[in-house]
Design a protein around this motif. Structure first.
Motif, PDB file in Angstrom:
ATOM      1  N   ALA A 121      77.600  70.480  58.239  1.00  0.00           N
ATOM      2  CA  ALA A 121      78.750  69.814  58.420  1.00  0.00           C
ATOM      3  C   ALA A 121      78.792  68.379  58.487  1.00  0.00           C
ATOM      4  O   ALA A 121      77.753  67.832  59.510  1.00  0.00           O
ATOM      5  CB  ALA A 121      79.590  70.394  59.367  1.00  0.00           C
ATOM      6  N   ALA A 122      79.280  67.373  57.834  1.00  0.00           N
ATOM      7  CA  ALA A 122      79.280  66.072  57.973  1.00  0.00           C
ATOM      8  C   ALA A 122      80.524  64.958  57.864  1.00  0.00           C
ATOM      9  O   ALA A 122      80.737  64.621  56.640  1.00  0.00           O
ATOM     10  CB  ALA A 122      78.250  65.216  56.794  1.00  0.00           C
ATOM     11  N   PRO A 123      81.471  65.515  58.534  1.00  0.00           N
ATOM     12  CA  PRO A 123      82.882  65.033  58.531  1.00  0.00           C
ATOM     13  C   PRO A 123      82.785  63.504  58.236  1.00  0.00           C
ATOM     14  O   PRO A 123      83.839  62.783  57.891  1.00  0.00           O
ATOM     15  CB  PRO A 123      83.685  65.827  59.608  1.00  0.00           C
ATOM     16  CG  PRO A 123      82.640  65.999  60.681  1.00  0.00           C
ATOM     17  CD  PRO A 123      81.483  66.621  59.866  1.00  0.00           C
ATOM     18  N   TRP A 124      81.931  62.822  59.089  1.00  0.00           N
ATOM     19  CA  TRP A 124      81.890  61.253  59.122  1.00  0.00           C
ATOM     20  C   TRP A 124      81.673  60.600  57.786  1.00  0.00           C
ATOM     21  O   TRP A 124      81.814  59.733  57.520  1.00  0.00           O
ATOM     22  CB  TRP A 124      80.851  61.018  60.002  1.00  0.00           C
ATOM     23  CG  TRP A 124      79.601  61.452  59.764  1.00  0.00           C
ATOM     24  CD1 TRP A 124      78.672  61.073  58.838  1.00  0.00           C
ATOM     25  CD2 TRP A 124      78.874  62.512  60.274  1.00  0.00           C
ATOM     26  NE1 TRP A 124      77.542  61.763  58.775  1.00  0.00           N
ATOM     27  CE2 TRP A 124      77.565  62.949  59.562  1.00  0.00           C
ATOM     28  CE3 TRP A 124      79.354  63.599  61.068  1.00  0.00           C
ATOM     29  CZ2 TRP A 124      76.799  63.945  59.991  1.00  0.00           C
ATOM     30  CZ3 TRP A 124      78.487  64.838  61.516  1.00  0.00           C
ATOM     31  CH2 TRP A 124      77.215  64.802  60.851  1.00  0.00           C
ATOM     32  N   ASN A 125      81.108  61.751  56.880  1.00  0.00           N
ATOM     33  CA  ASN A 125      80.884  61.265  55.303  1.00  0.00           C
ATOM     34  C   ASN A 125      81.771  61.647  54.552  1.00  0.00           C
ATOM     35  O   ASN A 125      81.617  61.584  53.134  1.00  0.00           O
ATOM     36  CB  ASN A 125      79.379  61.732  54.948  1.00  0.00           C
ATOM     37  CG  ASN A 125      78.391  60.799  54.561  1.00  0.00           C
ATOM     38  OD1 ASN A 125      78.788  59.631  54.541  1.00  0.00           O
ATOM     39  ND2 ASN A 125      77.594  61.296  54.014  1.00  0.00           N
ATOM     40  N   ALA A 126      83.271  62.093  54.880  1.00  0.00           N
ATOM     41  CA  ALA A 126      83.989  62.616  54.140  1.00  0.00           C
ATOM     42  C   ALA A 126      84.481  61.866  52.914  1.00  0.00           C
ATOM     43  O   ALA A 126      84.543  62.090  51.730  1.00  0.00           O
ATOM     44  CB  ALA A 126      85.443  62.642  54.904  1.00  0.00           C
ATOM     45  N   ALA A 127      84.436  60.236  52.825  1.00  0.00           N
ATOM     46  CA  ALA A 127      84.878  59.459  51.766  1.00  0.00           C
ATOM     47  C   ALA A 127      83.689  59.701  50.385  1.00  0.00           C
ATOM     48  O   ALA A 127      84.065  59.292  49.439  1.00  0.00           O
ATOM     49  CB  ALA A 127      84.838  58.073  52.439  1.00  0.00           C
ATOM     50  N   TYR A 128      82.747  59.936  50.805  1.00  0.00           N
ATOM     51  CA  TYR A 128      81.465  60.384  49.817  1.00  0.00           C
ATOM     52  C   TYR A 128      81.508  61.616  49.266  1.00  0.00           C
ATOM     53  O   TYR A 128      80.660  61.793  48.264  1.00  0.00           O
ATOM     54  CB  TYR A 128      80.161  59.852  50.292  1.00  0.00           C
ATOM     55  CG  TYR A 128      80.170  58.199  50.863  1.00  0.00           C
ATOM     56  CD1 TYR A 128      80.310  57.344  50.013  1.00  0.00           C
ATOM     57  CD2 TYR A 128      80.267  58.302  52.448  1.00  0.00           C
ATOM     58  CE1 TYR A 128      80.205  56.089  50.609  1.00  0.00           C
ATOM     59  CE2 TYR A 128      80.180  56.847  52.739  1.00  0.00           C
ATOM     60  CZ  TYR A 128      80.158  55.956  52.018  1.00  0.00           C
ATOM     61  OH  TYR A 128      80.478  54.619  52.587  1.00  0.00           O
ATOM     62  N   PHE A 129      82.340  62.576  49.761  1.00  0.00           N
ATOM     63  CA  PHE A 129      82.077  64.097  49.204  1.00  0.00           C
ATOM     64  C   PHE A 129      82.549  63.985  47.544  1.00  0.00           C
ATOM     65  O   PHE A 129      83.658  63.514  47.400  1.00  0.00           O
ATOM     66  CB  PHE A 129      83.099  64.932  50.065  1.00  0.00           C
ATOM     67  CG  PHE A 129      82.362  65.299  51.481  1.00  0.00           C
ATOM     68  CD1 PHE A 129      81.047  64.741  51.792  1.00  0.00           C
ATOM     69  CD2 PHE A 129      83.308  65.662  52.289  1.00  0.00           C
ATOM     70  CE1 PHE A 129      80.803  64.794  53.109  1.00  0.00           C
ATOM     71  CE2 PHE A 129      82.836  65.949  53.733  1.00  0.00           C
ATOM     72  CZ  PHE A 129      81.469  65.538  54.046  1.00  0.00           C
ATOM     73  N   GLY A 130      81.699  64.546  46.953  1.00  0.00           N
ATOM     74  CA  GLY A 130      82.156  64.647  45.564  1.00  0.00           C
ATOM     75  C   GLY A 130      81.974  63.621  44.635  1.00  0.00           C
ATOM     76  O   GLY A 130      82.177  63.562  43.393  1.00  0.00           O
ATOM     77  N   ASN A 131      81.464  62.349  45.357  1.00  0.00           N
ATOM     78  CA  ASN A 131      81.427  61.043  44.489  1.00  0.00           C
ATOM     79  C   ASN A 131      80.149  60.113  44.550  1.00  0.00           C
ATOM     80  O   ASN A 131      79.689  59.704  43.620  1.00  0.00           O
ATOM     81  CB  ASN A 131      82.614  60.257  44.453  1.00  0.00           C
ATOM     82  CG  ASN A 131      82.690  59.758  45.973  1.00  0.00           C
ATOM     83  OD1 ASN A 131      82.094  58.960  46.416  1.00  0.00           O
ATOM     84  ND2 ASN A 131      83.668  60.395  46.613  1.00  0.00           N
ATOM     85  N   THR A 132      79.532  60.369  45.767  1.00  0.00           N
ATOM     86  CA  THR A 132      78.460  59.449  46.020  1.00  0.00           C
ATOM     87  C   THR A 132      77.307  60.172  47.000  1.00  0.00           C
ATOM     88  O   THR A 132      77.741  60.818  47.981  1.00  0.00           O
ATOM     89  CB  THR A 132      78.814  58.253  46.634  1.00  0.00           C
ATOM     90  OG1 THR A 132      79.767  57.610  45.806  1.00  0.00           O
ATOM     91  CG2 THR A 132      77.625  57.133  46.887  1.00  0.00           C
ATOM     92  N   ASN A 133      76.127  60.101  46.620  1.00  0.00           N
ATOM     93  CA  ASN A 133      74.970  60.623  47.475  1.00  0.00           C
ATOM     94  C   ASN A 133      75.126  59.488  48.785  1.00  0.00           C
ATOM     95  O   ASN A 133      74.335  58.382  48.362  1.00  0.00           O
ATOM     96  CB  ASN A 133      73.833  60.822  47.065  1.00  0.00           C
ATOM     97  CG  ASN A 133      73.862  62.293  46.088  1.00  0.00           C
ATOM     98  OD1 ASN A 133      74.655  63.062  46.491  1.00  0.00           O
ATOM     99  ND2 ASN A 133      73.384  62.208  44.920  1.00  0.00           N
ATOM    100  N   HIS A 134      75.081  59.649  49.863  1.00  0.00           N
ATOM    101  CA  HIS A 134      75.329  58.693  50.904  1.00  0.00           C
ATOM    102  C   HIS A 134      74.827  59.265  52.364  1.00  0.00           C
ATOM    103  O   HIS A 134      75.355  58.990  53.413  1.00  0.00           O
ATOM    104  CB  HIS A 134      76.552  58.018  50.746  1.00  0.00           C
ATOM    105  CG  HIS A 134      76.617  56.693  51.598  1.00  0.00           C
ATOM    106  ND1 HIS A 134      76.883  56.702  53.128  1.00  0.00           N
ATOM    107  CD2 HIS A 134      76.336  55.398  51.286  1.00  0.00           C
ATOM    108  CE1 HIS A 134      77.051  55.393  53.577  1.00  0.00           C
ATOM    109  NE2 HIS A 134      76.445  54.697  52.224  1.00  0.00           N
ATOM    110  N   SER A 135      73.856  60.141  52.339  1.00  0.00           N
ATOM    111  CA  SER A 135      73.335  60.673  53.577  1.00  0.00           C
ATOM    112  C   SER A 135      71.980  60.345  53.906  1.00  0.00           C
ATOM    113  O   SER A 135      71.333  59.512  53.233  1.00  0.00           O
ATOM    114  CB  SER A 135      73.311  62.034  53.736  1.00  0.00           C
ATOM    115  OG  SER A 135      72.464  62.756  52.957  1.00  0.00           O
TER     116      SER A 135
END
Length: 400
Positions: free
Chosen positions: A325-339
């Motif tokens: 789970a990475a809720p802090w990264n929600a803005a990137y789900f489905g569109n950008t690899n940003h972890s």
């Protein structure tokens, strides 16, 4: 995101026969003869002592040798060799009946009793012991005994000390299945530098397969400075549901399949491409479901990027690649690899995947945003080799 360094998961010596210090043992035994005739009895005469020799004698006999019992005259009918732990060494009598040789070899630090019987009913006994080992080698194996696991789970053995006699050790590792699954052992250096050997099938396991490993290592010498094995090991597992998780880095999707049917399609964000934070690609295997854990970037060489508690953590590599789970990264789900290398999802999606997957399920990661293919020893990377290349890692390749 990456985690702290690898921590352990809820994870008998033999050479060809030689006559060593042969002792000749004369035993007058329980054979008696006599009888009564109409004219009266005859004198009972004790037959001459039976004579046997045993190649191992004394209290400090050499370990790693088979036991050889030889009869001076007559034919052997039965030989039994038992150890101080209640074990028995099986063996065979030669065609001429003159000798018996054990199939397995004696272990260090053990006492043995030999009992022999010849074709005249005479018996003889002998005792000897083996020297204690200077070093003992032990085995840590995965998965745990009686586990139910996914279709990609290998059997994996990691040794406390180096193994140089790999072929000799491999000869004593036997995998059996209830459907004659084809597979092979392969040797490698584990991620922590220890000697490791895995057994994987040619293709993913068939669901429902029953698998047993018998490691008859008691008495086997690791070679070099690795020490002796002083016990046998046995473990079993059952293959569970056919499930595959497919991770598409380029389209930022994670899809869970069961029996080739799509169960869930999830938006996710994986590792930032172009550097150390990118995700690994290839066929990896779910190693553990670790739940809520602390992840600290400093432990995996990523500086002070992160230090936080992470929920629904599913370990994919020793180097710290997880799905979680990475809720802090929600803005990137489905569109950008940003972890920082992990596969992040919403809390609800991560919980769903966590609840559904089994240890041993394959995660097949594809896409150009990867930093390369997962290494063989970085978790279970053997599925990234062809079966021929995998078989080449067997110490018995070409000798089987």
């Amino acid at each position: 995101m990456s985690s702290t360094p690898r921590t352990p998961l809820a994870r008998h010596r033999f050479r060809g026969p030689a006559l060593v210090g042969t002792a000749l043992l004369a035993a007058a035994l329980t054979a008696c003869s006599g009888g009564n005739s109409a004219g009266g009895g005859t004198d009972a005469k004790t037959p001459p002592p039976a004579q046997i020799s045993v190649n191992l004698t004394g209290k400090d006999a050499k370990a790693g040798e088979p036991v050889q019992v030889t009869l001076a005259e007559g034919r052997l009918q039965e030989v039994t060799v038992t150890d101080s732990k209640g074990g028995t060494l099986d063996g065979k009598i030669s065609d001429d009946g003159k000798s018996w040789t054990s199939e397995r070899k004696v272990a260090p630090g053990t006492t043995y009793k030999v009992q022999a019987k010849d074709d005249k009913g005479r018996t003889a006994t002998a005792d000897f012991g083996t020297a204690a080992p200077e070093k003992v080698n032990k085995v840590d194996w995965k998965p745990g005994d009686k586990s139910t696991v996914g279709i990609a789970q290998p059997i994996s053995l990691v040794f406390d000390h180096p193994v140089k006699n790999k072929a000799e050790v491999e000869k004593h590792l036997k995998v059996t299945t209830d459907n004659n699954t084809e597979g092979s052992w392969g040797w490698m250096e584990d991620y922590d530098g220890k000697t490791r050997v895995d057994w994987r099938p040619k293709e993913y396991w068939k669901p429902g397969t029953k698998v047993t490993l018998k490691a008859d290592l008691n008495g086997v010498d690791s070679g070099g400075s690795g020490g002796w094995f002083v016990r046998d090991y046995e473990t079993s597992m059952t293959i569970g549901k056919k499930q595959v998780v497919k991770v598409d880095l380029d389209n930022h999707r994670l899809k869970l399949y069961r029996d080739d049917e799509l169960v869930k399609d999830i938006a996710m964000s994986a590792g930032t491409p172009g550097g150390d934070k990118a995700s690994w690609s290839g066929k990896t295997v779910l190693m553990a479901k670790e739940g809520t854990i602390n992840m600290n970037s400093e432990t995996v060489g990523l500086g002070s990027s992160y230090n936080k508690m992470v929920d629904y953590s599913m370990r994919l590599t020793w180097s710290g690649m997880y799905a979680h789970a990475a809720p802090w990264n929600a803005a990137y789900f489905g569109n950008t690899n940003h972890s920082s290398g992990c596969i992040g999802m919403s809390d609800s999606d991560a919980k769903f995947v966590y609840d559904q997957v089994q240890i041993g399920d394959p995660f097949e990661v594809t896409g150009k945003d990867a930093k390369g293919t997962q290494a063989l020893n970085n978790g279970y990377g053997e599925w990234n080799l062809s079966y021929d290349d995998w078989k080449a890692k067997s110490a018995l390749n070409g000798q089987q």
